[in-house]
Design a protein around this motif. Sequence first.
Motif, PDB file in Angstrom:
ATOM      1  N   UNK B 217       1.239  -1.204  -0.031  1.00 28.02           N
ATOM      2  CA  UNK B 217      -0.223  -0.024  -0.191  1.00 28.02           C
ATOM      3  C   UNK B 217       0.906   1.732  -0.149  1.00 28.02           C
ATOM      4  N   UNK B 218       2.041   1.496   0.490  1.00 24.64           N
ATOM      5  CA  UNK B 218       2.998   2.341   0.468  1.00 24.64           C
ATOM      6  C   UNK B 218       3.551   3.053  -0.045  1.00 24.64           C
ATOM      7  N   UNK B 219       3.836   2.021  -1.635  1.00 25.37           N
ATOM      8  CA  UNK B 219       4.236   2.998  -2.459  1.00 25.37           C
ATOM      9  C   UNK B 219       4.004   2.292  -3.942  1.00 25.37           C
ATOM     10  N   UNK B 220       3.179   1.729  -4.000  1.00 27.44           N
ATOM     11  CA  UNK B 220       2.802   0.824  -5.413  1.00 27.44           C
ATOM     12  C   UNK B 220       1.539   2.007  -5.742  1.00 27.44           C
ATOM     13  N   UNK B 221       1.584   2.211  -7.006  1.00 31.40           N
ATOM     14  CA  UNK B 221       0.271   2.447  -8.032  1.00 31.40           C
ATOM     15  C   UNK B 221      -0.572   1.249  -8.213  1.00 31.40           C
ATOM     16  N   UNK B 222       0.307   0.155  -8.542  1.00 34.14           N
ATOM     17  CA  UNK B 222      -1.442  -0.747  -8.438  1.00 34.14           C
ATOM     18  C   UNK B 222      -0.945  -1.549  -7.655  1.00 34.14           C
ATOM     19  N   UNK B 223      -1.551  -2.873  -7.518  1.00 38.65           N
ATOM     20  CA  UNK B 223      -1.132  -3.921  -7.275  1.00 38.65           C
ATOM     21  C   UNK B 223      -1.958  -4.713  -7.033  1.00 38.65           C
ATOM     22  N   UNK B 224      -1.336  -6.260  -8.583  1.00 38.82           N
ATOM     23  CA  UNK B 224      -1.921  -7.289  -8.296  1.00 38.82           C
ATOM     24  C   UNK B 224      -1.908  -8.796  -7.349  1.00 38.82           C
ATOM     25  N   UNK B 225      -2.751  -9.121  -6.770  1.00 41.93           N
ATOM     26  CA  UNK B 225      -3.349 -10.104  -5.618  1.00 41.93           C
ATOM     27  C   UNK B 225      -3.321 -11.830  -6.242  1.00 41.93           C
ATOM     28  N   UNK B 226      -1.521 -12.311  -5.637  1.00 36.95           N
ATOM     29  CA  UNK B 226      -2.351 -13.504  -6.531  1.00 36.95           C
ATOM     30  C   UNK B 226      -2.917 -14.539  -4.719  1.00 36.95           C
ATOM     31  N   UNK B 227      -3.263 -15.514  -5.164  1.00 36.20           N
ATOM     32  CA  UNK B 227      -3.755 -16.695  -4.331  1.00 36.20           C
ATOM     33  C   UNK B 227      -3.886 -17.404  -4.762  1.00 36.20           C
ATOM     34  N   UNK B 238      -4.773   3.916  -4.944  1.00 37.53           N
ATOM     35  CA  UNK B 238      -5.449   5.265  -5.048  1.00 37.53           C
ATOM     36  C   UNK B 238      -6.854   4.426  -4.570  1.00 37.53           C
ATOM     37  N   UNK B 239      -7.294   4.196  -4.975  1.00 34.80           N
ATOM     38  CA  UNK B 239      -8.336   3.251  -5.466  1.00 34.80           C
ATOM     39  C   UNK B 239      -9.291   2.486  -3.775  1.00 34.80           C
ATOM     40  N   UNK B 240      -7.933   1.767  -3.840  1.00 30.50           N
ATOM     41  CA  UNK B 240      -8.440   0.390  -2.592  1.00 30.50           C
ATOM     42  C   UNK B 240      -8.294   1.055  -1.288  1.00 30.50           C
ATOM     43  N   UNK B 241      -8.096   0.001  -0.745  1.00 29.46           N
ATOM     44  CA  UNK B 241      -8.957   0.262   0.813  1.00 29.46           C
ATOM     45  C   UNK B 241      -7.949  -0.764   1.277  1.00 29.46           C
ATOM     46  N   UNK B 242      -7.173  -0.968   2.418  1.00 28.12           N
ATOM     47  CA  UNK B 242      -6.732  -2.093   3.870  1.00 28.12           C
ATOM     48  C   UNK B 242      -7.009  -2.988   3.643  1.00 28.12           C
ATOM     49  N   UNK B 243      -8.761  -3.101   3.654  1.00 28.34           N
ATOM     50  CA  UNK B 243      -9.448  -4.263   3.711  1.00 28.34           C
ATOM     51  C   UNK B 243      -9.809  -4.770   2.206  1.00 28.34           C
ATOM     52  N   UNK B 244     -10.301  -4.068   1.339  1.00 28.27           N
ATOM     53  CA  UNK B 244     -10.306  -4.889   0.253  1.00 28.27           C
ATOM     54  C   UNK B 244      -9.102  -5.521  -0.292  1.00 28.27           C
ATOM     55  N   UNK B 245      -7.688  -5.188   0.007  1.00 25.35           N
ATOM     56  CA  UNK B 245      -6.771  -6.287  -0.403  1.00 25.35           C
ATOM     57  C   UNK B 245      -6.349  -7.497   1.062  1.00 25.35           C
ATOM     58  N   UNK B 246      -7.076  -6.919   1.866  1.00 23.63           N
ATOM     59  CA  UNK B 246      -7.197  -7.934   2.203  1.00 23.63           C
ATOM     60  C   UNK B 246      -7.974  -9.005   2.695  1.00 23.63           C
TER      61      UNK B 246
END
Lengths: 399, 514
Positions: B217-227, B238-246
């Motif tokens: 969350x701290x430095x990235x512009x975009x996050x791709x999540x792998x599960x 910038x358009x997401x929240x910690x909870x959503x990512x979690x």
Amino acid sequence: MRLIVVKRVKTSNLYYVGIPVLSILAGLALSTLIFASIGVPPDLFISEILAGFQSPQTLRYFALLVILGVALTMSFRASIWNIGAEGQMIWGMLAGGYIALFVAAQSMYVSPSDLPNYANVPGVEIIDASPVKPVISVLLMDPSLGKLLMVLFGMLAGGLWALIPAVLKAYLDIDEVASTLILNYVAYQLFNHLVSYNLRGLSVQARQFFRTDRMNSALLFNLIPGTSVTVQEVLMAVIFFVSVVLMYRYTAVGLRLKIIGSNPQLLRSVGVDERRYILLAMFLSGMLAGAAGVSILANPGIGKLEKIANVVSPPTMNLGYTAILVSWLSILDLRFVPIYAYIVASLFQGSSLLQSEINSLFPELSLTGAALTYIPIGSILVVYVILRIFTEYSVRIMR
Amino acid sequence: MSTQTFFSLNGEKSLNPIISARGLWKSFPGVVALKDVSLDVLPGEIHAILGENGAGKSTLLKILYGIYVPDKGDLFFGGRKVVVTSPQDAVRNGLVLVSQVPQLIDSLTVAENLSLSLSQFGYVSSVRKVSKFLLEKGREYGVRVDPDIEVWKLSYTQKQLVEVLRALLLNAKVIAFDEATTLLPHAEKEKLYDFMKLFKSKGGSVLLVTHKIPEAMEVSDRITVLRRGEVVGTVRTSETTLDQVRYMMFGERLTQLNSGKYEKLGEKGSEVLVVRDLWVRSDYGVYAVKGVSFSVRKGEILGIAGVAGNGQLELIQALAGLRKSERGSIRLRINGNEIDVTNKGSTAIRRLGIGYIPDEPVKKGVSLDNSIEENIAVHPRLTRFLIRWGDVKSLATDLVREFSIVTPSTNAKAKVLSGGNLMKVLVARELTVSKVALVAYNPTRGLDEVSTRYVRRLIVSKAVSEGMCVVVASEDLDEIMEISDVIAVMNSGSFVGVFKSGVSREEVERVMVS
Ligand SMILES: Nc1ncnc2c1ncn2[C@@H]1O[C@H](COP(=O)(O)OP(=O)(O)O)[C@@H](O)[C@H]1O
Ligand SMILES: [Mg+2]
């Protein structure tokens, strides 16, 4: 400018089979060339080497190399580079010899007139029928027990000798490659001293030369007919091989001996003193080498200890070094030890056959001693080491 | 999969991706590490790849970097379809990987190392030229490292900076960091973040692989999540929240994270571990622990906080029997017997039922060339002379399930596990043997959030239900605050403050640095 050796990240799987086989083939090709260069025709070389694979004598080296190969693999897998099997075998011979000559049986002078009376007494053997001072050997215990004691004491002595470099490594961090190697020469010297004084025999031959008496033949191991291998050494090879394999597979000790080779820090962190396992690995390794020493001594073709005239040809036949090749070719995998022990034994025997052929066919080459015997083994070793270096490391030049 | 519920940017066409992966599959014996994974890295972005331990992040990077070949799927660099079969190929296409473990040779200088690695990639360059270049690039990016210093003298952070410089020398257009920031102290992390931002502003891209949400969350512009080997989605930071990512990261398992509260007993039992006036030297021969005294009761957790390097490590090692105590005593009271274990050696101490989680766990606590089963069976409390492999296997299987260790089988070599899963193997083994006490240093370092929670909860519940006493030192103050009954702050070898749980974080921090 500076040369740097870097360990490669990826090593191929193929190399477990490929490198040993390639080393043997290339090593043999190289020795063919070496022999050709001194005037030995390649077809003679090849035919003698092939003969080695079928010679009944090969079985003896095979059994000894299995014992020694297992011994060295045990220490190598623990990342302890035991180059000292020679010295450990020497101590096996000395301890076994002491039991055979002074504990299980005893030589004594008898008066020449009494000698005929001993001819048919059970447990008594005339070992020197000299008309002046005849010598007999009297059995002091059941010969089977005597043989067992020889083996046990031989193993103990080999193991204790191996503990010296182990203690130096575990507690003083002294490199075992150097110490085990040096201790081989120390062992040869001590052997010469003990054989020349403390263990020296009573018989005429023993007094003329520096050697012990002949062992009472009841204590010699039993030859398998048609070969020069004894029942006892084959049994030992089988028992040691199987029990060491089982030890690795089913005991905590075996597992820890394996793990000191891969990560000694893990042992430490789970509360196992890894230094004790360094001692154990060397002790076990030395015990087996000691047993090999006893079987060389107790072979009916030998049966005595003799001062080493030339360090190039000790009574161990340098098998303690040859076995390093067996262990390496097996890539420290016990399962392969018998296979490579057989191949190396055959090459060893083939080379000795070649040596005697050369000596009789080309006396003008005047190549004496055992030197030629080691050319094929040595060539394979060299090729092997080079291949391993180039597959595991890459060498770079820096400017 | 719930991919559609998240805003996906993979279709975005405004910029042509500099690296693009399409439909990657990769399996290993027993696991499918990647399932139909696609990814776009745009020029001038910091793109985080987030996922828990074993999600497949490293596998994805290794494919991009030519270390693994995918079973299926295509790679495009700068819009061109390419086959990458070696790091050399990847570097030629502008991608350089910085891994968690610096790939440097200790006995060589920085410049020699870099010259060496340039030559590996086919660029010939003398040590002198490399030095000059290093100074130039270093100035340009504010990354200062002396080219002529030998690598063994560098700190971990500095080594990572050397790796970054290496990437610059190799003309990287994209630098990929595989958990390379995870082990850095916070202040040092900032240095790397600053670098990343600068690199981005000059048109470069960064692939930041991590299992830590705050890092992403701290430095990235975009996050791709792998599960579990699948892409859950790609979102704009910038358009997401910690909870959503979690939620993307853990899915339904998120419920396991629910509250920060642990069941605790009010009343603790009698004293089990009693330490009096303990003095311990560091590797350099000076006193690192200077007269520490404390006691821990049955079921109690003593947390030792402090800035790293204030004697915590030496104290923990002395308790585990791995470091000599010069003065003072360590006593255990087990079943009414008082046992003096001062300098009795680790074997004796561990036999009494003391578990130990070492610092540098992967180096000291597991053996990579051995199987998971062997790594468990090695413990003297778990096996007798004869190893019953059947029992070991069932214990291993239980632990693998309980700790959700991602592995092809219990027979797999430890080296195929991802770092977090290795750590779990170690923690699982040690908790199994901790009958009386657990001594730990950074017990959750390198674990993702769910696993971290899980390990902390296990420690606490074992303390509560079985009366195990715990001494845990951690560089992570949150960890200490969360699980300890008593918090001791260590500074320059002494306990400078001892607090009951419930103390404010500010107060603890104040004593830490004073
Ligand atoms: N060389 C390998 N052999 C077998 N399994 C592997 C190998 N590399 C990774 N894996 C497995 O693939 C999965 C993903 O691992 P990895 O990509 O390292 O995860 P991450 O980096 O996200 O923690 C894990 O289950 C791991 O055990
Ligand atoms: Mg990873």
